[in-house]
Structure formats: C-alpha cells, structure tokens
Design a protein around this motif. Structure first.
Motif, mmCIF file in Angstrom:
data_model
loop_
_atom_site.group_PDB
_atom_site.id
_atom_site.type_symbol
_atom_site.label_atom_id
_atom_site.label_comp_id
_atom_site.label_asym_id
_atom_site.label_seq_id
_atom_site.Cartn_x
_atom_site.Cartn_y
_atom_site.Cartn_z
ATOM 1 N N LYS A 180 0.854 -1.193 0.000
ATOM 2 C CA LYS A 180 0.000 0.000 0.000
ATOM 3 C C LYS A 180 0.891 1.245 0.000
ATOM 4 C CE LYS A 180 -3.629 -2.352 2.639
ATOM 5 N NZ LYS A 180 -4.453 -2.347 3.888
ATOM 6 N N THR A 190 3.139 4.218 -2.920
ATOM 7 C CA THR A 190 3.210 4.829 -4.250
ATOM 8 C C THR A 190 4.242 4.107 -5.105
ATOM 9 O OG1 THR A 190 2.530 6.988 -3.413
ATOM 10 C CG2 THR A 190 3.707 6.952 -5.502
ATOM 11 N N ASN A 206 -0.495 6.423 -7.004
ATOM 12 C CA ASN A 206 -0.698 6.511 -5.561
ATOM 13 C C ASN A 206 -1.740 5.499 -5.083
ATOM 14 O OD1 ASN A 206 1.039 8.858 -5.179
ATOM 15 N ND2 ASN A 206 -0.551 10.004 -6.254
ATOM 16 N N PHE A 207 -1.448 4.905 -3.920
ATOM 17 C CA PHE A 207 -2.420 3.990 -3.317
ATOM 18 C C PHE A 207 -3.621 4.799 -2.817
ATOM 19 C CE2 PHE A 207 -4.160 2.079 0.558
ATOM 20 C CZ PHE A 207 -4.603 0.866 0.046
ATOM 21 N N PHE A 255 -5.052 1.889 -7.140
ATOM 22 C CA PHE A 255 -4.031 2.903 -7.369
ATOM 23 C C PHE A 255 -4.536 3.878 -8.441
ATOM 24 C CE2 PHE A 255 -1.763 -0.779 -5.799
ATOM 25 C CZ PHE A 255 -0.824 -0.257 -4.935
#
Length: 399
Positions: A172, A174, A189-190, A204
């Motif tokens: 979890k 980036t 990005n998560f 993401f």
C-alpha cells in the motif's frame, strides 16, 4: 509379531531422521521454494478489452472535417470506443527477467474498416519477473507507433516504472508507472483497499499532466497549421494560419491483486486536444473514459487466483503438512526408542529348555534279588539304570 530391541532402535532412528528432514523442509519451503514460484510466469498471454462508458462523454475529432469543407472541424459525440491489448512474453526471457510485448489498438466501433482505427501501438519492455520493474540495461524497450510494408518500425525507448504488472507482494504505497504516450513515469498513488467480485484488491491512481505530444514524437498529426476558421478561432481573421499542438493528459485507475501483482481492472480517462497553450484546450481530438469490460475482469481474476493457489500451496499448505508429519515422526521415533531401551530382554520360546530334574543319590537297597541257594550272588543295580521286576520267581519249584 513383536520387534526385537535392535529392530526397534533402527526404526526409531529412521523415524527421528525422517521427522527432522520434514521439519527442515517445512522451514525452508516458504523461504526458498516460494521465491522460485513467486514470479510472473513465462507462458503469460493476456488479452484485455476496455470500452467507453455509457452516459459519459465520448468525443472524437472527425479527421475528414479538418481537410474538407469550409466550416470548422467537427467533433463527433457519443462515439462508442473499444481498446484491445494483447500481451505476450518474447525473447530475451529467463529465470529472472522477461520481455513483454503489448500490441494495443483504439478504435471507434460505429465506423467500418480501417477508418475506425484511431491509434495503434506496439510496446516492448524487459522487466524483472518479481518486481515488475524494467531492467537497468539501456535501452530496455522500444515503441512502434507506425507501420510500413516491412512491418512495425520500433524506436528504442528507455522505460522507467511499472507497466503491465505490479510487484509480487504489492504494498500500500506509491509506485512509479510508465505512460507510453508521454514515455515518462508518474506516481501511481495507493487510494484504498477494496473488493472486486469478492477478491481483495488495491486501488491505485496515476495522473499524467498535460503534455505536448509533439515533444514526444514529432509526427505530423501532433502539430497542425490550419486556417483560423478551421480551428473555430475567432480572435484573428478567418484565413489566418494558426498552428496548434496536440496535448495529452490522462487519469489512470488500476485495481491490483496484491499477492501476484495482477491488474484485475483498469480504467483511463483520456483527453487529447489541440491548443496553442497546454492550459487552454481549444479543439478536442479525443475524450473518453475507457474501462475493462466484465469478461476481462473475470479473466484477470482467474489468472490471479491460479497464481495465488500456487503461492498458497508452497507458502502455507505444504509447510504445514510437512511440519505436522515431521512432529509425528519425531515423537513416534522417540517413543519407540525409549520403550525399546527400557524393556528387559526376553528369550524366545524356542530358546527356552526344561531344567533337568535332580538325580537321587544311590542307596543300599537292591533293585533285584535272586531267591536261590545261599551262595547265589545278589546283584545290585543303581536306581535309574534298571527297572525293578514286579514279580519274584522261585527257581526251586518244579512243575
């Protein structure tokens, strides 16, 4: 049949040795074998289909309107779009690295034949089979946007960031994600952990900022000079030549199965437009929200589950079974060995022999006697060597 002491000791040693080997295997399999299994398979073949979403904007510039007629360029609305991508494994590929080739097309389905084809690309990249990241060699990939009679024209391109798969054991956090249209990597990005068809996935999101496609590839369509009237520009005379650049931006959503790094679902909000400045779109070339169809999602789920089953087999099931069998074998061996060592040795029935009865001491009592003349001898026999008669015979009697 009961085992002899020597046999019990041998069996006990074998059980303890076997149990120890099973316990060692139970510890080694998750760390060694799983590392060999936890790789993207070399027989990978993935076909994905994404479609424009009903009820959302789906705009496409009518290219004929740019070169014909006196009026401004026409942008078609509610255009059904379909994007197809076919990913295969090519050479060079080995135990640690693999080369992926992805052929992708985008077409409008309301137009027959080649006139409906909007774009076609072939992308090749060599990646790590565990991390999904491109290898360090340069160049590590190539991209073809056009084709001639001799085939696709591949241009070497250095890839950075993930492309078609996420790492084995996605976290979890980036990740850099490569965009083939800009040929750059941007942060994916998560966003959240969620479910798709009862499968846990990580969501993401990556955004590619407005980018001049002319700066990426100097193709004729990426920069056009046309009369102002054709662009619909009214702040200059209609016949004034106006040069516009095609810009690209995209917001990409990716739903990833974390154990295998398989992209279960993908979506792109693509926007291509012509403008004199990146921050002021003037003529739309393409705008649509394209998402994997349900059949593709189910296919990706099946691929992910097949690989997670392999990881589960070698990462949990086999070590647990080996561990249990190893403990049982060790305990059985110890029990048999200790029991065999404490039990007294017993002779076999065949080796047992009866104890002979004690022999009586000789006495003076004769065992036989002759009743005749006084000078007749009297003979004595030791007991046990002669059976005494049961009758006495007088030899002096005559019939």
């Amino acid at each position: 049949m009961a085992l002899s002491a020597g046999t019990r000791r041998t069996v006990a040693c074998v059980l303890v040795g076997l149990g120890a080997a099973l316990l060692v295997a139970a510890l080694m399999i998750p760390t060694y074998t799983v590392s060999k299994v936890a790789k993207t398979p070399l027989d990978l073949e993935i076909t994905t289909i994404a479609e424009s979403q009903p009820g959302e904007d789906s705009l496409v510039l009518n290219s004929k309107s740019l070169t014909t007629g006196d009026g401004p360029a026409v942008v078609d609305k509610n255009v059904p779009l379909i994007s197809q991508r076919f990913v295969t494994v090519e050479e060079p590929s080995d135990a640690d690295e693999m080369t992926l080739q992805a052929g992708q097309t985008l077409r409008r389905t309301d137009v027959q034949g080649d006139t409906g084809l909007l774009s076609a690309t072939i992308d090749r990249v060599t990646i790590s089979r565990t991390t999904g990241m491109p290898v360090d060699t340069e160049p590590n990939g190539s991209i073809a946007l056009t084709a001639d009679q001799d085939g696709s024209v591949m241009e070497p391109v250095q890839h950075t960031g993930l492309g078609y798969r996420f790492p084995i054991g996605t976290e979890k956090k980036t990740y850099p994600y490569f965009d083939i249209n800009t040929r750059k990597a941007y942060d994916a990005n998560f966003i959240e952990e969620t479910e798709i068809n009862n499968l846990d996935v990580y969501h993401f999101q990556m955004t590619a900022p407005p980018t001049s496609t002319w700066d990426v590839v100097q193709a004729p369509a990426n920069r056009l000079t046309l009369p102002a009237s054709k662009w619909g520009v009214t702040d200059v005379p209609a016949d004034t030549p106006v040069t516009m650049t095609r810009y690209y931006t995209n917001m990409r959503d990716l739903w990833v199965e974390p154990q295998t790094g398989t992209v279960i679902k993908g979506g792109e909000s693509i926007h291509l437009y012509y403008a004199r400045s990146a921050d002021k779109p003037e003529v739309t070339a393409l705008k649509s929200h394209i998402v994997f169809d349900e059949a593709t999602v189910e296919s990706q789920i099946a691929i992910a589950k097949e690989n997670t089953d392999k990881l589960s087999l070698f990462g949990r099931i086999v070590p647990i079974v080996f561990g249990i069998l190893g403990v049982i074998a060790v305990l059985a061996g110890l029990f048999l060995g200790l029991r065999g060592g404490s039990a007294p040795a017993q002779a076999s029935p065949r080796s047992r022999r009866p104890t002979p009865a004690p022999t009586a001491a000789p006495d003076d009592t004769p065992t036989s006697r002759w009743d005749a003349a006084d000078d007749a001898p009297t003979t004595q026999f030791p007991r046990g060597d002669y059976d005494a008669p049961t009758e006495q015979i007088d030899i002096d009697k005559r019939p």
